[in-house]
Design a protein around this motif. Structure first.
Motif, PDB file in Angstrom:
ATOM      1  N   ASN A 106      13.817   4.509   8.656  1.00 28.33           N
ATOM      2  CA  ASN A 106      12.898   4.789   9.755  1.00 28.33           C
ATOM      3  C   ASN A 106      11.689   3.857   9.648  1.00 28.33           C
ATOM      4  O   ASN A 106      11.843   2.655   9.643  1.00 28.33           O
ATOM      5  N   ALA A 107      10.481   4.412   9.521  1.00 29.67           N
ATOM      6  CA  ALA A 107       9.280   3.580   9.474  1.00 29.67           C
ATOM      7  C   ALA A 107       8.871   3.245   8.047  1.00 29.67           C
ATOM      8  O   ALA A 107       7.797   2.685   7.819  1.00 29.67           O
ATOM      9  N   TYR A 108       9.711   3.562   7.077  1.00 27.76           N
ATOM     10  CA  TYR A 108       9.405   3.307   5.674  1.00 27.76           C
ATOM     11  C   TYR A 108      10.244   2.145   5.151  1.00 27.76           C
ATOM     12  O   TYR A 108      11.371   1.926   5.597  1.00 27.76           O
ATOM     13  N   THR A 109       9.694   1.425   4.168  1.00 26.64           N
ATOM     14  CA  THR A 109      10.425   0.361   3.501  1.00 26.64           C
ATOM     15  C   THR A 109      10.351   0.574   1.999  1.00 26.64           C
ATOM     16  O   THR A 109       9.259   0.776   1.444  1.00 26.64           O
ATOM     17  N   SER A 110      11.501   0.553   1.339  1.00 29.46           N
ATOM     18  CA  SER A 110      11.568   0.683  -0.116  1.00 29.46           C
ATOM     19  C   SER A 110      11.755  -0.698  -0.734  1.00 29.46           C
ATOM     20  O   SER A 110      12.606  -1.471  -0.283  1.00 29.46           O
ATOM     21  N   PHE A 111      10.967  -0.997  -1.755  1.00 33.03           N
ATOM     22  CA  PHE A 111      11.047  -2.270  -2.473  1.00 33.03           C
ATOM     23  C   PHE A 111      11.665  -2.014  -3.837  1.00 33.03           C
ATOM     24  O   PHE A 111      11.176  -1.173  -4.605  1.00 33.03           O
ATOM     25  N   PHE A 112      12.725  -2.740  -4.151  1.00 35.46           N
ATOM     26  CA  PHE A 112      13.406  -2.617  -5.428  1.00 35.46           C
ATOM     27  C   PHE A 112      13.067  -3.846  -6.269  1.00 35.46           C
ATOM     28  O   PHE A 112      13.394  -4.970  -5.898  1.00 35.46           O
ATOM     29  N   LEU A 113      12.410  -3.623  -7.407  1.00 32.20           N
ATOM     30  CA  LEU A 113      11.903  -4.716  -8.220  1.00 32.20           C
ATOM     31  C   LEU A 113      12.841  -5.040  -9.373  1.00 32.20           C
ATOM     32  O   LEU A 113      13.663  -4.207  -9.776  1.00 32.20           O
ATOM     33  N   SER A 114      12.705  -6.236  -9.907  1.00 25.11           N
ATOM     34  CA  SER A 114      13.546  -6.667 -11.027  1.00 25.11           C
ATOM     35  C   SER A 114      13.294  -5.827 -12.278  1.00 25.11           C
ATOM     36  O   SER A 114      14.133  -5.773 -13.172  1.00 25.11           O
ATOM     37  N   SER A 115      12.153  -5.145 -12.335  1.00 25.09           N
ATOM     38  CA  SER A 115      11.840  -4.262 -13.462  1.00 25.09           C
ATOM     39  C   SER A 115      12.595  -2.945 -13.387  1.00 25.09           C
ATOM     40  O   SER A 115      12.570  -2.155 -14.327  1.00 25.09           O
ATOM     41  N   GLY A 116      13.258  -2.695 -12.234  1.00 22.35           N
ATOM     42  CA  GLY A 116      13.947  -1.424 -12.012  1.00 22.35           C
ATOM     43  C   GLY A 116      13.108  -0.438 -11.239  1.00 22.35           C
ATOM     44  O   GLY A 116      13.582   0.640 -10.857  1.00 22.35           O
ATOM     45  N   GLU A 117      11.864  -0.777 -10.964  1.00 19.86           N
ATOM     46  CA  GLU A 117      10.956   0.113 -10.241  1.00 19.86           C
ATOM     47  C   GLU A 117      11.233   0.083  -8.742  1.00 19.86           C
ATOM     48  O   GLU A 117      11.668  -0.931  -8.187  1.00 19.86           O
ATOM     49  N   LYS A 118      10.947   1.207  -8.097  1.00 17.73           N
ATOM     50  CA  LYS A 118      11.089   1.326  -6.646  1.00 17.73           C
ATOM     51  C   LYS A 118       9.735   1.723  -6.060  1.00 17.73           C
ATOM     52  O   LYS A 118       9.110   2.674  -6.516  1.00 17.73           O
ATOM     53  N   ILE A 119       9.292   0.974  -5.054  1.00 16.22           N
ATOM     54  CA  ILE A 119       8.012   1.242  -4.393  1.00 16.22           C
ATOM     55  C   ILE A 119       8.272   1.514  -2.915  1.00 16.22           C
ATOM     56  O   ILE A 119       8.956   0.727  -2.254  1.00 16.22           O
ATOM     57  N   ILE A 120       7.736   2.621  -2.409  1.00 21.22           N
ATOM     58  CA  ILE A 120       7.947   2.998  -1.005  1.00 21.22           C
ATOM     59  C   ILE A 120       6.653   2.799  -0.227  1.00 21.22           C
ATOM     60  O   ILE A 120       5.588   3.276  -0.631  1.00 21.22           O
ATOM     61  N   VAL A 121       6.764   2.074   0.894  1.00 20.04           N
ATOM     62  CA  VAL A 121       5.611   1.761   1.734  1.00 20.04           C
ATOM     63  C   VAL A 121       5.872   2.280   3.149  1.00 20.04           C
ATOM     64  O   VAL A 121       6.983   2.141   3.671  1.00 20.04           O
ATOM     65  N   SER A 122       4.858   2.860   3.760  1.00 17.75           N
ATOM     66  CA  SER A 122       5.048   3.429   5.103  1.00 17.75           C
ATOM     67  C   SER A 122       4.814   2.377   6.186  1.00 17.75           C
ATOM     68  O   SER A 122       3.944   2.514   7.053  1.00 17.75           O
ATOM     69  N   ARG A 123       5.616   1.314   6.116  1.00 17.85           N
ATOM     70  CA  ARG A 123       5.600   0.264   7.136  1.00 17.85           C
ATOM     71  C   ARG A 123       7.035  -0.180   7.388  1.00 17.85           C
ATOM     72  O   ARG A 123       7.855  -0.165   6.475  1.00 17.85           O
ATOM     73  N   PRO A 124       7.354  -0.587   8.615  1.00 13.65           N
ATOM     74  CA  PRO A 124       8.737  -0.970   8.940  1.00 13.65           C
ATOM     75  C   PRO A 124       9.147  -2.284   8.293  1.00 13.65           C
ATOM     76  O   PRO A 124       8.313  -3.151   8.012  1.00 13.65           O
ATOM     77  N   ILE A 125      10.436  -2.435   8.090  1.00 16.79           N
ATOM     78  CA  ILE A 125      10.957  -3.595   7.369  1.00 16.79           C
ATOM     79  C   ILE A 125      10.753  -4.903   8.127  1.00 16.79           C
ATOM     80  O   ILE A 125      10.618  -5.962   7.510  1.00 16.79           O
ATOM     81  N   TYR A 126      10.678  -4.854   9.458  1.00 21.59           N
ATOM     82  CA  TYR A 126      10.539  -6.111  10.198  1.00 21.59           C
ATOM     83  C   TYR A 126       9.207  -6.799   9.890  1.00 21.59           C
ATOM     84  O   TYR A 126       9.097  -8.028   9.966  1.00 21.59           O
ATOM     85  N   PRO A 177       0.814  -1.213   0.000  1.00 15.70           N
ATOM     86  CA  PRO A 177       0.000   0.000   0.000  1.00 15.70           C
ATOM     87  C   PRO A 177       0.854   1.272   0.000  1.00 15.70           C
ATOM     88  O   PRO A 177       1.618   1.518   0.931  1.00 15.70           O
ATOM     89  N   THR A 178       0.733   2.069  -1.058  1.00 16.90           N
ATOM     90  CA  THR A 178       1.430   3.346  -1.143  1.00 16.90           C
ATOM     91  C   THR A 178       0.412   4.460  -0.900  1.00 16.90           C
ATOM     92  O   THR A 178      -0.768   4.201  -0.649  1.00 16.90           O
ATOM     93  N   LEU A 179       0.865   5.714  -0.995  1.00 17.56           N
ATOM     94  CA  LEU A 179      -0.044   6.835  -0.776  1.00 17.56           C
ATOM     95  C   LEU A 179      -1.137   6.901  -1.834  1.00 17.56           C
ATOM     96  O   LEU A 179      -2.262   7.318  -1.550  1.00 17.56           O
ATOM     97  N   LYS A 180      -0.823   6.492  -3.047  1.00 17.05           N
ATOM     98  CA  LYS A 180      -1.766   6.641  -4.155  1.00 17.05           C
ATOM     99  C   LYS A 180      -2.521   5.375  -4.514  1.00 17.05           C
ATOM    100  O   LYS A 180      -3.619   5.441  -5.066  1.00 17.05           O
ATOM    101  N   GLU A 181      -1.944   4.208  -4.203  1.00 19.03           N
ATOM    102  CA  GLU A 181      -2.549   2.962  -4.654  1.00 19.03           C
ATOM    103  C   GLU A 181      -1.977   1.797  -3.852  1.00 19.03           C
ATOM    104  O   GLU A 181      -1.056   1.955  -3.054  1.00 19.03           O
ATOM    105  N   THR A 182      -2.566   0.625  -4.075  1.00 18.45           N
ATOM    106  CA  THR A 182      -2.000  -0.617  -3.543  1.00 18.45           C
ATOM    107  C   THR A 182      -1.490  -1.437  -4.718  1.00 18.45           C
ATOM    108  O   THR A 182      -2.249  -1.761  -5.629  1.00 18.45           O
ATOM    109  N   ARG A 183      -0.199  -1.739  -4.691  1.00 12.94           N
ATOM    110  CA  ARG A 183       0.408  -2.544  -5.744  1.00 12.94           C
ATOM    111  C   ARG A 183       0.470  -4.002  -5.292  1.00 12.94           C
ATOM    112  O   ARG A 183       0.727  -4.285  -4.124  1.00 12.94           O
ATOM    113  N   PHE A 184       0.261  -4.912  -6.218  1.00 17.46           N
ATOM    114  CA  PHE A 184       0.333  -6.333  -5.924  1.00 17.46           C
ATOM    115  C   PHE A 184       1.516  -6.913  -6.683  1.00 17.46           C
ATOM    116  O   PHE A 184       1.551  -6.892  -7.916  1.00 17.46           O
TER     117      PHE A 184
END
Length: 251
Positions: free
Chosen positions: A169-189, A149-156
């Motif tokens: 901090n409380a954010y987690t960035s996801f780096f995808l094989s497509s080169g895209e980066k998705i930032i979610v406001s949830r901790p990595i644990y 879940p991002t600010l604008k949408e939920t990606r699957f």
């Protein structure tokens, strides 16, 4: 007003939730209640609510089983359970809102506010659809999709397409094989727990990597991983033994 129904097999839980909603969520209008899944299905089909509070564990037919019998999901849902273990992994994986019994007032208010926003935006409930697919295909992990879940949408996203995760901090960035980066406001644990069954390894306090995307382990300069996209990821001293066992095939 959000047109709402409550489905819970214990009448005192129904009454308690009704009281909390009346006190703390005045935007909610309760159309009706049911104490079993079959009556709940009838209520949903006849009253067409915008929001459903659904107990997961009910005798005879669980909340999940009830949902599978519905032809569509033109409503928001907040799942309720007395057990942290019961279906919670799949629920978190799909980013569906849930409440643990006894219901926490602040968590209830937040969940209702989120549902209200989605109702006003007339959003299709893809999260619930994804959850039911996970439950239906529980053993077929290759088909599972993680809801981000991002600010604008939920990606699957299929976990195999995630190269790595990095916390800030409380954010987690996801780096995808497509080169895209998705930032979610949830901790990595939280994602370390969710992705543990998909060959992800926590090699550092700030880094979670997909084992399948590791190219090599460089032992010099304190040690770091090279991923197949070229990223270099540090390894903390406390994680080296775990990493050794997990990557025994890497040179």
């Amino acid at each position: 007003m959000i047109q709402t129904i409550i489905i819970d097999d214990e009448q005192n839980n129904v009454e308690n939730l009704e009281g909390l909603l009346q006190l703390y969520c005045p935007q909610v209008h309760i159309l009706g209640t049911a104490i079993n899944a079959d009556d709940g299905i009838v209520l949903i089909q006849n009253l067409k609510p915008q929001l459903v509070f659904l107990d997961i564990q009910m005798p005879g037919k669980t909340g999940f089983e009830m949902l599978k019998e519905l032809p569509d999901y033109s409503f928001e849902i907040i799942l309720i359970t007395a057990y942290d273990q019961y279906g919670i992994q799949a629920i978190k994986f799909s980013a569906v809102d849930y409440l643990l019994k006894p219901v926490n007032i602040e968590e209830l208010k937040v969940a209702v506010q989120k549902a209200e926003s989605r109702v006003k935006g007339k959003m299709q409930n893809y999260e619930l659809e994804n959850l039911l697919q996970l439950i239906k295909n529980r053993e077929q992990k290759s088909t599972h999709k993680l809801a981000l879940p991002t600010l604008k949408e939920t990606r699957f996203v299929n976990p195999r397409d995630i190269i790595r995760c990095e916390s800030s901090n409380a954010y987690t960035s996801f780096f995808l094989s497509s080169g895209e980066k998705i930032i979610v406001s949830r901790p990595i644990y939280e994602y370390e727990e969710l992705l543990a069954g998909f060959d992800f390894i926590r090699c550092h306090q700030s880094h979670l990597v997909n084992k399948e995307h590791i190219k090599s382990w460089v032992k010099e300069d304190g040690g770091y991983l090279i991923l197949d996209n070229g990223d270099e990821i540090p390894i903390s001293r406390s994680k080296k033994e775990i990493l050794t066992q997990a990557l025994i095939h890497l040179k």
